[in-house]
Enzyme design. Structure first.
Site, PDB file in Angstrom:
ATOM      1  N   LEU A 215      -2.144   9.803   3.411  1.00 47.62           N
ATOM      2  CA  LEU A 215      -2.865   8.789   2.639  1.00 47.62           C
ATOM      3  C   LEU A 215      -3.923   8.060   3.450  1.00 47.62           C
ATOM      4  CD1 LEU A 215       0.232   7.296   0.802  1.00 47.62           C
ATOM      5  CD2 LEU A 215      -1.546   8.726  -0.217  1.00 47.62           C
ATOM      6  N   GLY A 218      -4.855   4.500  10.549  1.00 50.30           N
ATOM      7  CA  GLY A 218      -5.538   3.373  11.149  1.00 50.30           C
ATOM      8  C   GLY A 218      -5.346   3.450  12.641  1.00 50.30           C
ATOM      9  N   SER A 222      -0.237   6.256  10.970  1.00 48.61           N
ATOM     10  CA  SER A 222      -0.726   7.066   9.869  1.00 48.61           C
ATOM     11  C   SER A 222       0.136   6.750   8.655  1.00 48.61           C
ATOM     12  CB  SER A 222      -0.651   8.545  10.215  1.00 48.61           C
ATOM     13  OG  SER A 222       0.689   8.932  10.342  1.00 48.61           O
ATOM     14  N   ASP A 331      -8.796  -9.127   8.378  1.00 48.99           N
ATOM     15  CA  ASP A 331      -9.414  -7.799   8.405  1.00 48.99           C
ATOM     16  C   ASP A 331      -9.686  -7.343   6.974  1.00 48.99           C
ATOM     17  OD1 ASP A 331     -10.532  -5.617   9.619  1.00 48.99           O
ATOM     18  OD2 ASP A 331      -8.653  -4.571   9.988  1.00 48.99           O
TER      19      ASP A 331
HETATM   20  N1  LIG Z   1       0.585   1.548   0.465  1.00 48.06           N
HETATM   21  C1  LIG Z   1      -0.405   2.421   0.635  1.00 48.06           C
HETATM   22  N2  LIG Z   1      -0.661   3.338  -0.305  1.00 48.06           N
HETATM   23  C2  LIG Z   1      -1.670   4.234  -0.141  1.00 48.06           C
HETATM   24  N3  LIG Z   1      -2.460   4.276   0.946  1.00 48.06           N
HETATM   25  C3  LIG Z   1      -2.231   3.385   1.924  1.00 48.06           C
HETATM   26  C4  LIG Z   1      -1.201   2.422   1.832  1.00 48.06           C
HETATM   27  N4  LIG Z   1      -1.213   1.666   2.944  1.00 48.06           N
HETATM   28  C5  LIG Z   1      -2.208   2.127   3.693  1.00 48.06           C
HETATM   29  N5  LIG Z   1      -2.822   3.161   3.093  1.00 48.06           N
HETATM   30  C6  LIG Z   1      -3.956   3.909   3.623  1.00 48.06           C
HETATM   31  O1  LIG Z   1      -3.783   4.083   5.002  1.00 48.06           O
HETATM   32  C7  LIG Z   1      -4.854   3.457   5.713  1.00 48.06           C
HETATM   33  C8  LIG Z   1      -4.326   2.896   6.997  1.00 48.06           C
HETATM   34  O2  LIG Z   1      -3.341   1.937   6.719  1.00 48.06           O
HETATM   35  P1  LIG Z   1      -3.294   0.591   7.539  1.00 48.06           P
HETATM   36  O3  LIG Z   1      -4.651  -0.040   7.433  1.00 48.06           O
HETATM   37  O4  LIG Z   1      -2.143  -0.214   7.094  1.00 48.06           O
HETATM   38  O5  LIG Z   1      -3.040   1.186   9.000  1.00 48.06           O
HETATM   39  P2  LIG Z   1      -3.363   0.488  10.352  1.00 48.06           P
HETATM   40  O6  LIG Z   1      -3.039   1.456  11.429  1.00 48.06           O
HETATM   41  O7  LIG Z   1      -2.677  -0.817  10.405  1.00 48.06           O
HETATM   42  O8  LIG Z   1      -4.919   0.284  10.220  1.00 48.06           O
HETATM   43  P3  LIG Z   1      -5.872  -0.658  11.060  1.00 48.06           P
HETATM   44  O9  LIG Z   1      -6.389   0.211  12.136  1.00 48.06           O
HETATM   45  O10 LIG Z   1      -6.948  -1.045  10.071  1.00 48.06           O
HETATM   46  O11 LIG Z   1      -5.082  -1.809  11.529  1.00 48.06           O
HETATM   47  C9  LIG Z   1      -5.430   2.432   4.749  1.00 48.06           C
HETATM   48  O12 LIG Z   1      -6.782   2.146   5.017  1.00 48.06           O
HETATM   49  C10 LIG Z   1      -5.241   3.111   3.418  1.00 48.06           C
HETATM   50  O13 LIG Z   1      -6.305   3.986   3.167  1.00 48.06           O
END
Ligand SMILES: Nc1ncnc2c1ncn2[C@@H]1O[C@H](COP(=O)(O)OP(=O)(O)OP(=O)(O)O)[C@@H](O)[C@H]1O
Length: 714
Positions: A215, A218, A222, A331
């Site tokens: 999905l 980040g 993942s 963010d």
């Molecule tokens: N509940 C969800 N359902 C569907 N897709 C999701 C969900 N949560 C996150 N995603 C997808 O995954 C991506 C990464 O999630 P998230 O931003 O929480 O990860 P992260 O590693 O914390 O990112 P960042 O680097 O921005 O801190 C999101 O931008 C979104 O596209």
């Protein structure tokens, strides 16, 4: 038309590996460093004793699998006392729980004064937030973190799964565990299963299985679809590898705690469950099927002012909820705005609470906790284009603090982009060879962007904004206010007249104008669209060759070379450059799904003074391309076949190898270091796999053919 291979159209999110949000290498961070050190010292001394208190509380009752109810107990949300909430309804259990809490409180109060600080002066036990106890402990001592992951884990499991304790008495009879299945983190009573009780290991995979639907990714993890083993219901799970450079336990716990505080809001993604094992964290969330906001808009190909209004209202509502609880998201950007439904842009929900920072209300703040929490909001975080002026100030050392209104600024930028298809502030420099818009670092461009944000100057060019209502523009104006004091807060946004009633159903130019660059290499959308453009070109040429009945091998030998240029890389076909892989920064291209069936190269500008990104160089390529005559029927997934070889030029260091290993496309340098990883998820396959296989078979080592597949919307 020839499509070499079709399939995998899932939202072409292409995420990159572990990169931080902002390239700040050129900025003078010394002031921040100094300040940070001061904060750290204060923080350490402030939370040191609290860490011990936390240890006491949590080694006595801290399961690895943390029931969501534990985090959704609002009463406990800001309690400094920690402890464990197991559920409600069973008298005996609740009595036990009360006893348990009473003991915890007693222990806590007994230790109100920790021994002493370095000077021998007694220091008060830190009495801040729940999370501060958690963070205090983990900040305090890395070895202790290790212990928790190792022997500490066993100790906790002993309590949770095996050896008799007071709490076990109640567990043996019946346990109210958090509801693992339904959205929203509800609770229900279920008999404790023998397996869970006795098993030495009980983790994510006891409850869920992963699917191969990726999905998103980040910097910290993942996100993949998982299914409840029991119900088959789908969820999203963010998996964070503990081995990763960016792994931070503190960060995960903070995110979980913020999720807990945000429980129940319809416009904030809900955390349902979380697990930890020796190697990973697993955060199980409701699955947002509509994908990230801009990608959703791009895929639909049209967008109206009324839809923009609804999205704005949803985000503002989420922000109000968070801000009212003292939480700044920090963010807010389109990737973190997710659409619930694949067929409708709204409702949307905010995700990614890992940068969020919580401040306690003044009256609840302990003097030391107040000091200790300041760095949370003073730490500049976020993605550059969406940064509020005061956040930029924090980066460049002019200021150290900003508050929740940085979120409403970011909403202003999102609203501007939703209405126009380009960002209000973009960086530009005089260097014609600057690759900023393709994702290369450029100090001048970044500085320029920062200056523009700090100046707070932007325009509403008539071409796009002429059709947009005055009310919408008024709201944008009140959000993009340089001074946070003048800027609308969430309440003011929600009561603004544009949000009070339906807006015009004007069809906006957003999808076709949507050139959207941000300066994070982990951005997916831009990369994906970039791939799309390249694949159009590739496919065009491949199609021509197939039309001429060339063999696969002939095609392959003519297809070109992937080369890596220092800090960036580009693909070429037959030595002719035709695209650049963004790294630090990237450019997105909205491929217009033209109603007339014509493909129009995207033309955009940020403001009259900001030239369109140099992606237009590529559009030049498209001028005479058959792509122009493509119709929407040609949308599909295309393959880019890339023989790996080097053209031998000195300044080209190493050929990256592009290959597809579903669900990710990875870009490698010759030294096998991965430059970038592009995540994609299969949706369907319509072209014969056999031709691909024979294509690869025919092409001999040492330059194997690698294929890259991507969704192309024409
Ligand atoms: N509940 C969800 N359902 C569907 N897709 C999701 C969900 N949560 C996150 N995603 C997808 O995954 C991506 C990464 O999630 P998230 O931003 O929480 O990860 P992260 O590693 O914390 O990112 P960042 O680097 O921005 O801190 C999101 O931008 C979104 O596209």
């Amino acid at each position: 038309m020839t499509i070499l291979h079709a399939g995998y159209p899932q939202s072409p999110i292409v995420h990159f590996g572990r990169h931080h949000n902002l390239n700040i290498s050129h900025l003078d961070l010394s002031k921040l460093d100094q300040a940070d050190n001061v904060f750290k010292q204060v923080n350490n001394s402030a939370v040191g004793g609290g860490g011990a208190a936390f240890h006491h509380l949590h080694t006595s009752a801290a399961p690895r699998h943390v029931a969501s109810s534990e985090f959704y107990d609002d009463e406990e949300a800001t309690s400094p006392r920690g402890g464990i909430e197991i559920g409600s309804g069973n008298d005996k259990m609740m009595a036990n729980l009360r006893r348990h809490r009473q003991r915890e409180r007693q222990a806590y109060e007994d230790e109100e004064w920790s021994s002493s600080d370095e000077s021998g002066r007694p220091i008060p036990r830190y009495a801040g937030r729940d999370t501060d106890h958690v963070f205090g402990e983990f900040e305090m001592d890395d070895d202790d973190v290790e212990m928790r992951s190792g022997s500490g884990r066993r100790q906790e499991e002993k309590h949770y799964y095996g050896e008799e304790t007071d709490e076990d008495e109640m567990e043996e009879e019946e346990e109210s565990v958090s509801e693992l299945l339904p959205l929203g983190g509800g609770t229900r009573r279920v008999p404790r299963t023998p397996r869970r009780k006795n098993s030495s290991k009980c983790g994510f995979f006891d409850y869920y299985k992963l699917t191969d639907e990726h999905l998103g990714s980040g910097a910290y993890g993942s996100v993949t679809t998982c299914k409840s083993i029991k119900s088959g219901q789908e969820f999203a799970v963010k998996i964070v590898d503990k081995q990763g450079e960016t792994h931070s336990r503190k960060r995960i716990l903070r995110e979980v705690n913020i999720f807990k505080t945000c429980k129940g809001h319809p416009n904030i993604v809900q955390l349902l469950d979380w697990f930890e094992d020796d190697n990973k964290f697993y955060l199980v969330m409701e699955k947002m099927r509509g994908g990230p906001l801009l990608q959703h808009i791009l895929e639909r190909g049209y967008f109206t002012e009324e839809e923009a209004r609804r999205v704005t209202k949803d985000i503002a509502s989420a922000l109000k909820f968070m801000h009212d609880r003292g939480i700044a998201h920090r963010d807010v950007k389109p990737e973190n705005v997710l659409c619930t439904d694949p067929n409708h842009v709204s409702p949307v929900k905010l995700c990614d609470l890992d940068l969020a920072s919580q401040r306690q209300p003044q009256h609840e703040r302990h003097p030391l906790s107040q000091v200790a929490s300041e760095p949370d909001l003073a730490s500049p975080v976020g993605s550059a284009e969406f940064m509020a002026p005061e956040v930029v100030d924090a980066y460049v050392g002019d200021a150290l603090k900003y508050d929740k209104k940085c979120d409403t600024w970011s909403l202003g930028v999102i609203l501007y982009i939703m209405l126009a298809g380009y960002a209000p502030f973009q960086g530009v420099c005089d260097d014609q060879d600057c690759g900023w818009s393709e994702g290369k670092p450029c100090e001048d461009c970044q500085q320029d962007l920062f200056h523009r944000i700090q100046d707070g100057y932007y325009e509403f060019p008539e071409e796009e904004w002429g059709m947009i209502s005055e009310e919408a523009k008024d709201l944008v104006s009140n959000l993009l206010k340089r001074d946070p004091v003048d800027r609308f807060n969430a309440d003011q946004i929600l009561s603004h007249r544009w949000l009070q009633q339906s807006a015009a159903s004007t069809i906006l130019q957003t999808p076709s104008n949507l050139i959207y660059r941000k300066d994070s290499a982990r951005d997916v959308q831009q990369m994906s669209e970039h791939f799309n453009l390249m694949n159009r070109l590739t496919d065009t040429r491949l199609s021509a060759r197939f039309d001429n009945k060339m063999t696969m091998s002939e095609c392959a030998s003519d297809l070109g070379t992937a080369t890596y240029h220092g800090d960036g890389s580009f693909l070429s076909m037959g030595g002719e450059p035709f695209g650049t892989f963004p790294r630090k920064k990237s450019v997105g291209i909205a491929i217009e799904k033209s109603r007339s069936g014509e493909f129009t190269p995207p033309i955009s500008r940020a403001s009259p003074t900001t030239p369109p990104p140099s992606m237009l160089d590529l559009s030049q390529d498209l001028t005479d391309s058959p792509v122009k005559r493509r119709s929407a029927d040609d949308s599909g997934t295309y393959s880019l076949f890339s023989p790996a070889s080097s053209n031998g030029e000195d300044n080209i260091r190493s050929p990256p190898i592009l290959f597809l290993e579903m669900p990710s496309i990875q870009l490698f340098g010759t030294d096998a270091t991965m430059l970038n990883s592009v995540q994609m998820t299969p949706r369907h396959t319509t072209e014969d796999e056999a031709s691909l296989n024979s294509f690869e078979d025919e092409h001999e080592a040492p330059n194997p053919i690698h294929r890259v597949e991507t969704q192309v919307n024409v």
